[in-house]
Design an enzyme around this catalytic site. Structure first.
Site, PDB file in Angstrom:
ATOM      1  CG  HIS A   1      -5.698   1.873   5.359  1.00 14.02           C
ATOM      2  ND1 HIS A   1      -5.238   2.770   6.313  1.00 14.02           N
ATOM      3  CD2 HIS A   1      -4.690   1.003   5.142  1.00 14.02           C
ATOM      4  CE1 HIS A   1      -4.000   2.450   6.636  1.00 14.02           C
ATOM      5  NE2 HIS A   1      -3.640   1.381   5.951  1.00 14.02           N
TER       6      HIS A   1
ATOM      7  CD  GLU B   1      -2.775   5.386   6.841  1.00 13.65           C
ATOM      8  OE1 GLU B   1      -2.788   5.416   5.596  1.00 13.65           O
ATOM      9  OE2 GLU B   1      -1.840   4.895   7.501  1.00 13.65           O
TER      10      GLU B   1
ATOM     11  CB  SER C   1       5.631  -1.991  11.866  1.00 13.77           C
ATOM     12  OG  SER C   1       5.181  -0.673  12.164  1.00 13.77           O
TER      13      SER C   1
ATOM     14  CD  GLU D   1      -3.235  -2.490   7.252  1.00 16.45           C
ATOM     15  OE1 GLU D   1      -2.146  -2.745   6.704  1.00 16.45           O
ATOM     16  OE2 GLU D   1      -3.869  -1.455   7.047  1.00 16.45           O
TER      17      GLU D   1
ATOM     18  N   GLY E   1       2.894   2.184  10.748  1.00 17.24           N
ATOM     19  CA  GLY E   1       3.853   3.273  10.595  1.00 17.24           C
ATOM     20  C   GLY E   1       4.591   3.631  11.868  1.00 17.24           C
TER      21      GLY E   1
ATOM     22  CG  ASN F   1      -1.717   1.232   1.399  1.00 11.90           C
ATOM     23  OD1 ASN F   1      -1.775   2.062   0.491  1.00 11.90           O
ATOM     24  ND2 ASN F   1      -2.364   1.372   2.552  1.00 11.90           N
TER      25      ASN F   1
ATOM     26  CE  LYS G   1      -0.108   3.144   4.796  1.00  7.48           C
ATOM     27  NZ  LYS G   1       0.046   3.232   6.246  1.00  7.48           N
TER      28      LYS G   1
HETATM   29  P1  13P Z   1       3.303   0.261   7.609  1.00  7.86           P
HETATM   30  O1  13P Z   1       3.759  -1.028   6.960  1.00  7.86           O
HETATM   31  O2  13P Z   1       4.045   1.465   7.097  1.00  7.86           O
HETATM   32  O3  13P Z   1       3.217   0.150   9.082  1.00  7.86           O
HETATM   33  O4  13P Z   1       1.786   0.508   7.085  1.00  7.86           O
HETATM   34  C1  13P Z   1       0.868  -0.538   7.182  1.00  7.86           C
HETATM   35  C2  13P Z   1      -0.327  -0.166   6.431  1.00  7.86           C
HETATM   36  O5  13P Z   1      -1.070   0.729   6.820  1.00  7.86           O
HETATM   37  C3  13P Z   1      -0.623  -0.891   5.177  1.00  7.86           C
HETATM   38  O6  13P Z   1      -1.905  -0.640   4.721  1.00  7.86           O
END
Ligand code: 13P
Length: 244
Positions: free
Chosen positions: A90, A92, A205, A160, A166, A8, A10
């Site tokens: 997601h 976010e 992560s 997740e 992150g 992803n 983003k």
């Molecule tokens: P990270 O791998 O950067 O922690 O992000 C995970 C994520 O949100 C994937 O959709």
């Protein structure tokens, strides 16, 4: 089950970023697992052209086929481009855009009707886990975000935990195993034998150094990777671990 290593991106990347896909394909010539990269919308055509063998996904879609929805993108337009999957719900988007599980379910229905694989994200916040409510929050999200009609091809679940995204703080194997087992049980209760064919990814992560341990957990059928999917060498390490 064949694992899925999904990246992803983003809101990252730039014109020319598709060169990463050639590096990835060169680093992992025969992956032995499914590989998917989900870049921002404007980069999708270049990514599709750059990487036969690597699936290209989107990061969101609207629930309607067409209409007065300024700034939104329909699932069937994505499918017409050649996109094979779309990330939905997601954390976010749930946090930044107020997306509810009911909205995610409507988007999932639209994605599946367009022939896309919906990657439906669920995950508890740190305060939910601290309150001992991780399992109940995730179960509620899973139930409410996934519509009827699931198959092993049109649905993927991504667990997740919000506090692991992150942050560099990966959930432990025990924490991941507990949620994935509960999610598998919920899918089987809801969809019968089909529930065993739906892949459940872990995200938060994931990096080359922890991927093998995560993939060894029961009912972990791949990963949804943020930061580490932006670098070919790092993502190649995760793909190699998924390929086992
Ligand atoms: P990270 O791998 O950067 O922690 O992000 C995970 C994520 O949100 C994937 O959709």
């Amino acid at each position: 089950m064949r694992k899925l290593a999904a990246g992803n991106w983003k809101m990252n990347g730039a014109p020319g970023s598709e060169a990463m896909l050639a590096d990835l394909a060169a680093a992992v010539p025969q992956p032995g697992c499914d590989v998917l990269i989900c870049p921002p919308f404007p980069l999708i055509p270049a990514f599709l052209a750059a990487a036969p063998g690597i699936g290209i996904g989107a990061q969101d879609c609207h629930w309607a086929d067409a209409g007065a929805h300024t700034g939104d993108v329909s699932a069937h337009l994505l499918a017409a481009l050649g996109v094979s999957a779309v990330i939905l719900g997601h954390s976010e988007r749930r946090a930044d855009h107020g997306e509810t599980s009911a909205l995610v379910a409507a988007k999932t229905t639209a994605a599946q009707a367009a022939g896309l694989t919906a990657i439906v994200c669920i995950g508890e916040r740190e305060e939910d886990r601290d309150a001992g409510q991780a399992l109940s929050v995730v179960d509620r999200q899973l139930w409410d975000s996934v519509p009827e009609g699931a198959t092993g091809e049109n649905l993927v679940i991504a667990y997740e935990p919000v506090w692991a995204i992150g942050t560099g703080r990966t959930a432990t194997a025990a924490q991941i195993g507990e949620v994935h087992a509960a999610s598998r049980a919920a899918l089987v209760t809801r969809f019968g034998a089909v529930g065993r064919t739906v892949r459940i990814l872990y995200g938060g992560s994931v990096k080359p150094s922890n991927a093998a341990e995560i993939f060894a957990v029961d009912d972990v059928d791949g990963a949804l990777v943020g930061g580490a999917s932006l670098k070919a060498a790092d993502f190649a390490g995760i793909v190699a671990a998924a390929a086992g």
